[in-house]
Motif scaffolding. Structure first.
Motif, PDB file in Angstrom:
ATOM      1  N   LEU A   7     -16.162  63.943 -95.153  1.00 36.37           N
ATOM      2  CA  LEU A   7     -15.295  63.519 -94.058  1.00 36.37           C
ATOM      3  C   LEU A   7     -14.759  62.130 -94.398  1.00 36.37           C
ATOM      4  CD1 LEU A   7     -17.690  64.443 -91.117  1.00 36.37           C
ATOM      5  CD2 LEU A   7     -15.775  65.810 -91.981  1.00 36.37           C
ATOM      6  N   ARG A   8     -13.501  61.881 -94.142  1.00 36.54           N
ATOM      7  CA  ARG A   8     -12.939  60.537 -94.301  1.00 36.54           C
ATOM      8  C   ARG A   8     -13.075  59.894 -92.926  1.00 36.54           C
ATOM      9  NH1 ARG A   8      -9.493  58.420 -98.355  1.00 36.54           N
ATOM     10  NH2 ARG A   8     -11.045  59.500 -99.598  1.00 36.54           N
ATOM     11  N   VAL A  49     -18.641  53.905 -99.222  1.00 35.33           N
ATOM     12  CA  VAL A  49     -17.741  52.966 -98.548  1.00 35.33           C
ATOM     13  C   VAL A  49     -16.576  52.682 -99.486  1.00 35.33           C
ATOM     14  CG1 VAL A  49     -17.488  50.647 -97.588  1.00 35.33           C
ATOM     15  CG2 VAL A  49     -19.562  51.959 -97.124  1.00 35.33           C
ATOM     16  N   LEU A  50     -15.373  52.973 -99.000  1.00 28.51           N
ATOM     17  CA  LEU A  50     -14.168  52.791 -99.800  1.00 28.51           C
ATOM     18  C   LEU A  50     -13.579  51.396 -99.645  1.00 28.51           C
ATOM     19  CD1 LEU A  50     -12.602  56.248 -98.942  1.00 28.51           C
ATOM     20  CD2 LEU A  50     -13.832  55.614-101.033  1.00 28.51           C
ATOM     21  N   LEU A  73     -13.752  51.863 -93.994  1.00 22.57           N
ATOM     22  CA  LEU A  73     -13.296  53.188 -94.386  1.00 22.57           C
ATOM     23  C   LEU A  73     -14.318  53.760 -95.366  1.00 22.57           C
ATOM     24  CD1 LEU A  73     -11.040  55.353 -94.272  1.00 22.57           C
ATOM     25  CD2 LEU A  73     -10.029  54.215 -96.271  1.00 22.57           C
ATOM     26  N   ALA A  74     -14.802  54.967 -95.069  1.00 26.83           N
ATOM     27  CA  ALA A  74     -15.844  55.560 -95.908  1.00 26.83           C
ATOM     28  C   ALA A  74     -15.705  57.076 -95.968  1.00 26.83           C
ATOM     29  CB  ALA A  74     -17.220  55.192 -95.363  1.00 26.83           C
ATOM     30  N   ASP A  75     -16.163  57.636 -97.065  1.00 30.48           N
ATOM     31  CA  ASP A  75     -16.361  59.075 -97.151  1.00 30.48           C
ATOM     32  C   ASP A  75     -17.799  59.332 -96.742  1.00 30.48           C
ATOM     33  OD1 ASP A  75     -13.804  59.792 -97.948  1.00 30.48           O
ATOM     34  OD2 ASP A  75     -14.273  59.687-100.081  1.00 30.48           O
ATOM     35  N   VAL A  76     -17.981  60.275 -95.816  1.00 31.34           N
ATOM     36  CA  VAL A  76     -19.285  60.540 -95.208  1.00 31.34           C
ATOM     37  C   VAL A  76     -19.540  62.042 -95.300  1.00 31.34           C
ATOM     38  CG1 VAL A  76     -20.631  60.299 -93.073  1.00 31.34           C
ATOM     39  CG2 VAL A  76     -18.935  58.575 -93.655  1.00 31.34           C
ATOM     40  N   ARG A 110     -13.282  57.296 -86.231  1.00 31.73           N
ATOM     41  CA  ARG A 110     -12.155  58.230 -86.334  1.00 31.73           C
ATOM     42  C   ARG A 110     -12.441  59.093 -87.558  1.00 31.73           C
ATOM     43  NH1 ARG A 110      -9.047  59.168 -82.564  1.00 31.73           N
ATOM     44  NH2 ARG A 110      -7.445  59.641 -84.068  1.00 31.73           N
ATOM     45  N   ILE A 111     -12.481  60.404 -87.361  1.00 29.04           N
ATOM     46  CA  ILE A 111     -12.871  61.317 -88.429  1.00 29.04           C
ATOM     47  C   ILE A 111     -11.674  62.177 -88.820  1.00 29.04           C
ATOM     48  CG2 ILE A 111     -14.420  63.197 -89.093  1.00 29.04           C
ATOM     49  CD1 ILE A 111     -16.363  62.132 -86.942  1.00 29.04           C
ATOM     50  N   GLY A 112     -11.439  62.254 -90.096  1.00 32.47           N
ATOM     51  CA  GLY A 112     -10.356  63.084 -90.603  1.00 32.47           C
ATOM     52  C   GLY A 112     -10.685  63.571 -91.996  1.00 32.47           C
ATOM     53  N   ARG A 113      -9.672  63.643 -92.803  1.00 28.14           N
ATOM     54  CA  ARG A 113      -9.849  64.050 -94.189  1.00 28.14           C
ATOM     55  C   ARG A 113      -8.884  63.245 -95.042  1.00 28.14           C
ATOM     56  NH1 ARG A 113      -5.828  68.070 -95.560  1.00 28.14           N
ATOM     57  NH2 ARG A 113      -4.576  68.539 -93.737  1.00 28.14           N
TER      58      ARG A 113
END
Length: 119
Positions: A7-8, A49-50, A73-76, A110-113
């Motif tokens: 998840l982004r 963590v980006l 901003l992180a990929d989780v 906020r969850i997206g891709r």
């Protein structure tokens, strides 16, 4: 079978009025707790963590809603990990632990891709 894409997640963090009302000593304790929370997010399993961004030079005072004060901003890997990251605001002690970080800062995820532009 391939593993699911992460998840982004944009963690939007607002600084509360209590931080601005804090004494200098208390504010230093909040900063230490904030650093611990940020490390805690980065250390969660599967989190990458980006980057982060801070609006503090062009935004003065508390941020009760958008625009927020700072962002991570992180990929989780999954929603449970997003929840665990947000929970760090509830459990990270400030100073002697009488108060937790969420007295001074709040978070909204906020969850997206990742946006992938078709070729």
């Amino acid at each position: 079978m391939s593993s699911p894409k992460p998840l982004r997640v944009l963690f939007c963090i607002g600084i509360q009025q209590n931080f601005f009302d804090a004494t200098t000593a208390e504010a230093k304790e909040v900063w230490a707790a904030f650093a611990s929370m940020m490390k805690g997010i980065a250390d969660l399993p599967g989190v990458n963590v980006l980057g982060n961004m801070d609006d503090d030079r062009i935004m003065v005072g508390p941020s009760p809603s958008w625009p927020w004060t700072t962002y991570i901003l992180a990929d989780v890997p999954d929603i449970a990990t997003v929840t665990a990251a947000c929970n760090l605001f509830r459990v990270t002690p400030v100073g002697d632990g009488t108060y937790k970080l969420w007295k001074y800062a709040k978070v909204e995820a906020r969850i997206g891709r990742e946006l992938e532009v078709p070729a």
